[in-house]
Design a protein around this motif. Structure first.
Motif, PDB file in Angstrom:
ATOM      1  N   VAL A  69      37.297  13.208 -21.736  1.00 45.47           N
ATOM      2  CA  VAL A  69      36.499  13.566 -22.901  1.00 45.47           C
ATOM      3  C   VAL A  69      36.054  15.017 -22.761  1.00 45.47           C
ATOM      4  O   VAL A  69      35.803  15.501 -21.659  1.00 45.47           O
ATOM      5  N   LEU A 128      29.429   8.244 -27.220  1.00 48.76           N
ATOM      6  CA  LEU A 128      30.788   8.715 -26.977  1.00 48.76           C
ATOM      7  C   LEU A 128      31.570   8.913 -28.273  1.00 48.76           C
ATOM      8  O   LEU A 128      32.423   9.784 -28.376  1.00 48.76           O
ATOM      9  N   GLU A 129      31.256   8.115 -29.279  1.00 48.48           N
ATOM     10  CA  GLU A 129      32.061   8.180 -30.506  1.00 48.48           C
ATOM     11  C   GLU A 129      31.875   9.484 -31.266  1.00 48.48           C
ATOM     12  O   GLU A 129      32.617   9.783 -32.183  1.00 48.48           O
ATOM     13  N   LEU A 181      32.219  12.338 -29.719  1.00 44.51           N
ATOM     14  CA  LEU A 181      32.953  13.345 -28.944  1.00 44.51           C
ATOM     15  C   LEU A 181      34.459  13.244 -29.178  1.00 44.51           C
ATOM     16  O   LEU A 181      34.917  12.426 -29.949  1.00 44.51           O
ATOM     17  N   HIS A 182      35.187  14.106 -28.470  1.00 43.79           N
ATOM     18  CA  HIS A 182      36.645  14.157 -28.625  1.00 43.79           C
ATOM     19  C   HIS A 182      37.360  13.863 -27.319  1.00 43.79           C
ATOM     20  O   HIS A 182      36.904  14.260 -26.245  1.00 43.79           O
ATOM     21  N   VAL A 183      38.496  13.193 -27.442  1.00 41.47           N
ATOM     22  CA  VAL A 183      39.391  12.986 -26.307  1.00 41.47           C
ATOM     23  C   VAL A 183      40.287  14.204 -26.207  1.00 41.47           C
ATOM     24  O   VAL A 183      40.874  14.621 -27.209  1.00 41.47           O
ATOM     25  N   ILE A 184      40.382  14.802 -25.015  1.00 36.86           N
ATOM     26  CA  ILE A 184      41.306  15.937 -24.894  1.00 36.86           C
ATOM     27  C   ILE A 184      42.588  15.566 -24.144  1.00 36.86           C
ATOM     28  O   ILE A 184      43.587  16.237 -24.267  1.00 36.86           O
TER      29      ILE A 184
END
Lengths: 280, 394
Positions: free
Chosen positions: B230, B314-315, B317-320
């Motif tokens: 994340v 968490l929702e 944020l972004h997954v990298i």
């Protein structure tokens, strides 16, 4: 029309446009040349002109119509055009020279008196130009306008300039130019050059990783963190490939590419927080 | 034939580099061979936890705790930053069943000398306000923490190479191990043959292939684990956290609530590691998928769905990135760190499953002691190859 094929007009196309002023108007002094060919919703040229010399009207996607007789050649429209498609021209200056004004958003800026390579619409150097004025005031909305004199017949050809380091083009009587000529720009040190911006990895770090045994992008990555940040190597991967191929004497296609892992770009966690059947 | 070496270590992950480091430090002439780059397998696709409380109480947890002590010393010994952080660890408890189970384990851990305590819900939420509601409490280890596994591999090899003359040969594949009169005589690679009387198999999930070269059948198989990275933020939770279900499921799958749940299907259990660079690693999964390391969208979704229960924020944020690695699963959940009696000169240091990073220093040191006949730092019997004797592990 060449503009449809190349994305830029040729000289004949510009001169034959109904917007190009008559020879009588040309003889009276400064005028603008509008090289706007795409019917996009845009009209700052119309709104900025306080002499109503440019008309777009309704709908806003109309191409601008230039009324040269109303124009005093102030050049406000040059800076305000988002497409940088408007230029100033004045013919029959002293010594048979001509003046061309164009928008310019690069640094460094030239100074009056500089002799610079003038380029045409494709970026080819076509002649030498002399910088006559550099307009940088706030009203121009961060777009600078450069006035440059060029040899006769070139004002409709020249559309910008190539200007890299001040010292290259400076007149010797200019003090700053002399200083610059005496103290050439220092070579950038590898420890000052950032290769990966997300993780602040320098060129020196990359060199050290290669000395430590890295032979591919992943090897540099695990030793320096280059490419592990927010953009996941989108900015630095090609740079690192280039550095590796120079240092190792390999052509870039011989290098093992980095593992590609999803997602391709940062993706909202929420969009992945779903049940396996697609429902949230 | 190239010059003779005292020991050849096969594998450039945390176990191989640790083994090579301690051997070279003892003054032996050591060569490390790795078919890819350092940390090319599980060590480059895992998290960095160095925790004890997730191990079985007693010997196993003791091994991890001893390793943590060695990491503290290595921070000063090694020439490269291993990002050792001793920020504690929390095991998050959702149900009374989990709590009873974990409290029982805590008592066993404490009887074995490990520090730990139970944190009640009000203290837990005061300390970690981003935790999702409804948790009963947590088990805390104040001394656990994490390292950066890739840095560990680099640090071991760099230091051993520059100070103790370790030879590191990357991007070189071992093709054969030759025996003479039943003893190890040389290691053959695609680039040459190295004469040696001792070889250590540190090939992780690939250890069985190095075993085949001398005709032994090593009961290790690849167990795939996926993680999600994340974007960098301020820490979501202050420490390494994972859910008690992870331990319940690992040691007592019969206690799991619903064997048909998504968690069961993908072996999903929530884990959270704040990294030194600001990203957060969210785990994880366990599944047998052969040597496949592709990222599986179903598993990523299941991991994040599970993570939402523990960190609802968490929702936003972004997954990298997502990645997966092959944990070297050994059928009895404990490493093989041992000579192989039937092939003198052949040693195995592999099979730590998901604990390789946690136990690497002690695994490397112990291996080095066993090879040199020194007094071992721990009783090697539970780690011995002989425990498989007489069993058919075909």
């Amino acid at each position: 029309m060449p503009v449809d094929i190349n994305g830029y007009p040729d000289v004949e196309e510009v001169l034959s446009s109904s917007n190009y002023p008559s020879p009588e108007r040309q003889a009276e002094g400064k005028y603008v040349v509008i090289e706007c060919y795409q019917e996009i919703p845009c009209n700052p040229c119309e709104t900025v002109c306080n002499r109503n010399a440019i008309k777009v009207g309704d709908p806003i996607t109309n191409l601008p119509v230039y009324i040269a007789e109303s124009c005093n050649g102030c050049g406000l429209c040059i800076a305000v055009c988002p497409g940088q498609a408007i230029f100033l021209v004045e013919k029959n200056l002293e010594g048979g020279r001509e003046l061309v004004g164009f928008p310019y958003e690069y640094l460094p800026l030239p100074e009056k008196g500089d002799m610079v390579p003038a380029v045409n619409r494709t970026g080819e150097v076509v002649c030498e130009g002399r910088i006559e004025r550099v307009l940088t005031h706030k009203g121009l909305d961060m777009t600078n306008v450069i006035y440059m004199s060029v040899p006769e017949g070139m004002a409709d050809v020249v559309r910008s300039m190539r200007y890299r380091k001040k010292a290259d083009y400076r007149h010797v009587e200019n003090t700053r130019a002399r200083e610059a000529a005496e103290n050439p720009a220092e070579e950038e040190k590898p420890e000052d050059v950032i290769v990966c911006r997300c993780e602040e990895v320098t060129l020196q770090d990359v060199y050290d990783a290669i000395d430590d045994g890295a032979v591919d992008v992943r090897g540099v990555k695990i030793r320096t963190r280059a490419g592990m940040g927010l953009c996941q190597g989108k900015s630095c991967e090609k740079q690192i490939q280039k550095i590796l191929s120079q240092k190792l004497g390999l052509s870039p296609e011989k290098l093992v590419p980095d593992n590609k892992r999803p997602p391709v770009r940062a993706i909202g966690v929420k969009s992945l927080m779903r049940n396996q059947d697609g429902k949230e | 034939m190239e010059k003779s070496r005292d020991v050849v270590v096969i594998g450039g992950g945390v176990i191989g580099t640790a083994t090579a480091y301690y051997l070279a430090k003892s003054g032996l002439k050591v060569t490390l061979i790795e078919k890819g780059d350092l940390a090319a397998g599980a060590s480059g696709s895992c998290d960095g936890e160095t925790c004890s409380l997730d191990h079985a109480p007693g010997f196993d947890a003791g091994l991890a705790n001893m390793s943590r002590g060695l990491y503290q010393r290595l921070v000063h010994e090694l020439m490269f930053d291993i990002e050792y952080r001793q920020y504690g660890m929390l095991v998050l408890i959702e149900s009374e069943k989990e709590r009873d189970f974990m409290l029982d384990r805590l008592e066993k851990h404490m009887r074995n000398g490990l520090p730990g305590r139970y944190v009640e819900a009000d203290e837990l939420y005061r300390r970690e306000p981003l935790l999702g509601p409804g948790l009963l409490g947590a088990l805390e280890s104040p001394v656990d923490g994490a390292v950066q596994p890739m840095n560990v591999c680099i640090a071991f090899t760099k230091t051993a190479r520059e100070r103790y003359g370790l030879e590191v040969r990357l991007h070189e594949t071992v093709t054969d191990i030759k025996l003479e009169k039943g003893r190890v005589a040389s290691v053959v690679t695609e680039k040459g043959e190295i004469s040696t009387a001792a070889v250590v198999n540190c090939a992780g999930a690939w250890a069985p292939f190095i075993g085949e070269m001398v005709g032994i059948d090593i009961p290790i198989k690849p167990r795939k684990g996926q993680l999600v990275v994340v974007e960098p933020t301020a820490p979501l939770l202050s420490t390494h956290c994972f859910e008690a279900f992870y331990i319940v499921n690992k040691f007592h799958p019969e206690l799991a609530n619903d064997p048909n749940s998504i968690q069961e299907k993908y072996g999903i259990a929530f884990s959270h590691e704040p990294t030194a660079s600001g990203t957060t690693l969210i785990g994880g999964s366990r599944a047998f998928k052969g040597y496949d390391t592709s990222s599986d969208i179903d598993v990523v979704q299941a991991i994040l769905n599970r993570a939402k229960r523990f960190i609802p924020a968490l929702e936003k944020l972004h997954v990298i990135r997502t990645y997966s690695g092959l944990r070297p699963y050994c059928e009895d959940h404990i490493s093989i760190i041992s000579p192989v009696s039937e092939v003198p000169g052949y040693y195995i240091n592999a099979g730590a499953e998901g604990d390789g990073v946690g136990i690497a220093p002690v695994a490397g040191l112990l291996m080095s002691q066993l090879i040199q006949g020194h007094e071992p730092i721990v009783d090697p019997a539970p780690l011995s190859w002989d425990r498989f004797k007489g069993r058919n592990h075909g």
